[in-house]
Design an enzyme around this catalytic site. Sequence first.
Site, PDB file in Angstrom:
ATOM      1  N   ARG A  48     -25.644  -6.116  -0.371  1.00 33.82           N
ATOM      2  CA  ARG A  48     -26.820  -5.902  -1.110  1.00 33.82           C
ATOM      3  C   ARG A  48     -27.819  -4.414  -0.457  1.00 33.82           C
ATOM      4  O   ARG A  48     -28.089  -3.645  -1.348  1.00 33.82           O
ATOM      5  CB  ARG A  48     -27.721  -7.056  -1.088  1.00 33.82           C
ATOM      6  CG  ARG A  48     -27.118  -8.344  -1.996  1.00 33.82           C
ATOM      7  CD  ARG A  48     -27.731  -9.410  -1.715  1.00 33.82           C
ATOM      8  NE  ARG A  48     -27.346  -9.901  -0.495  1.00 33.82           N
ATOM      9  CZ  ARG A  48     -27.874 -11.143   0.214  1.00 33.82           C
ATOM     10  NH1 ARG A  48     -28.753 -11.943  -0.760  1.00 33.82           N
ATOM     11  NH2 ARG A  48     -27.637 -11.598   1.278  1.00 33.82           N
ATOM     12  N   CYS A  77     -30.583  -6.782   4.336  1.00 33.46           N
ATOM     13  CA  CYS A  77     -29.488  -7.826   3.864  1.00 33.46           C
ATOM     14  C   CYS A  77     -29.139  -8.639   5.090  1.00 33.46           C
ATOM     15  O   CYS A  77     -29.734  -8.513   6.186  1.00 33.46           O
ATOM     16  CB  CYS A  77     -28.733  -7.596   2.784  1.00 33.46           C
ATOM     17  SG  CYS A  77     -27.241  -6.732   3.263  1.00 33.46           S
ATOM     18  N   ASP A 106     -26.068 -13.086  -2.759  1.00 35.42           N
ATOM     19  CA  ASP A 106     -24.909 -12.571  -2.009  1.00 35.42           C
ATOM     20  C   ASP A 106     -23.740 -12.357  -2.640  1.00 35.42           C
ATOM     21  O   ASP A 106     -23.052 -13.684  -2.782  1.00 35.42           O
ATOM     22  CB  ASP A 106     -24.879 -13.046  -0.458  1.00 35.42           C
ATOM     23  CG  ASP A 106     -24.076 -12.557   0.467  1.00 35.42           C
ATOM     24  OD1 ASP A 106     -23.339 -11.478  -0.160  1.00 35.42           O
ATOM     25  OD2 ASP A 106     -24.077 -12.713   1.604  1.00 35.42           O
TER      26      ASP A 106
END
Length: 174
Positions: A25, A19, A138
Site C-alpha cells: 500500500r 503501511c 491489505d
Amino acid sequence: MSFDRTLDGSALFRICFVCTGNICRSPMAEVVFLDLVKKAGYEGAVTVMSAGTGDWHVGEHSDSRTIATLASHGYDGSRHRARQFDPEWFDNLDLVVVFDRSQERTVRSWAATEQDRGKVQMLLSFDHEQAEQVDVPDPYYSDAAMFDSVLGMIERSSAALFRQIEPGIRQGVS
C-alpha cells in the site's frame, strides 16, 4: 525513491505514507502521490516517501503484484526499496499517512508529542466518498483484483489529499 532517500528539508511540504511492510500500500501511494506532484510541476516543493511499521522487508523491492498493478496503470514502482519508519522523522514531516487503524495506533504511539500525533492521518479520511470505509485493506494475502481495487482507493484518496494541500503549495511556490 531509493532505499536511502532522505527528506528534503527545503521542501514546502513533506509527506510519508506508512503501511505495515512497505511493499504494497505505501509504495503505491508514494508513486501515485509523486506522480500528482510531478504533473502539477511541484517537484522540489513536495517531498514524498514511504515506510513500514515493521522491518520484515527492509531493503526489498515492492511486492511483485504491487509493481505489476502500478505498471498496468502507467506508474513505475520498480525502484522502490522498503524501509521502516523512524520516529525521528516526525520533526521533518508535515504529514504521516497510514492505511488502517493498526498502523494509526502504532505510529501515533511512536510520536513523542501531541503535535506529532496530530500529523498521523488515515488515507481514506481525505476522500469524503471513501472515509466511512476507514481502512484500506491489505492486498498482500489476496489476489490481483484486490491490488487493483486498493490502487483505485489510493488514487482517489491521494487526489483528494493533493487537492487539499495544493493551494498552500501553489502559494508557497509563487
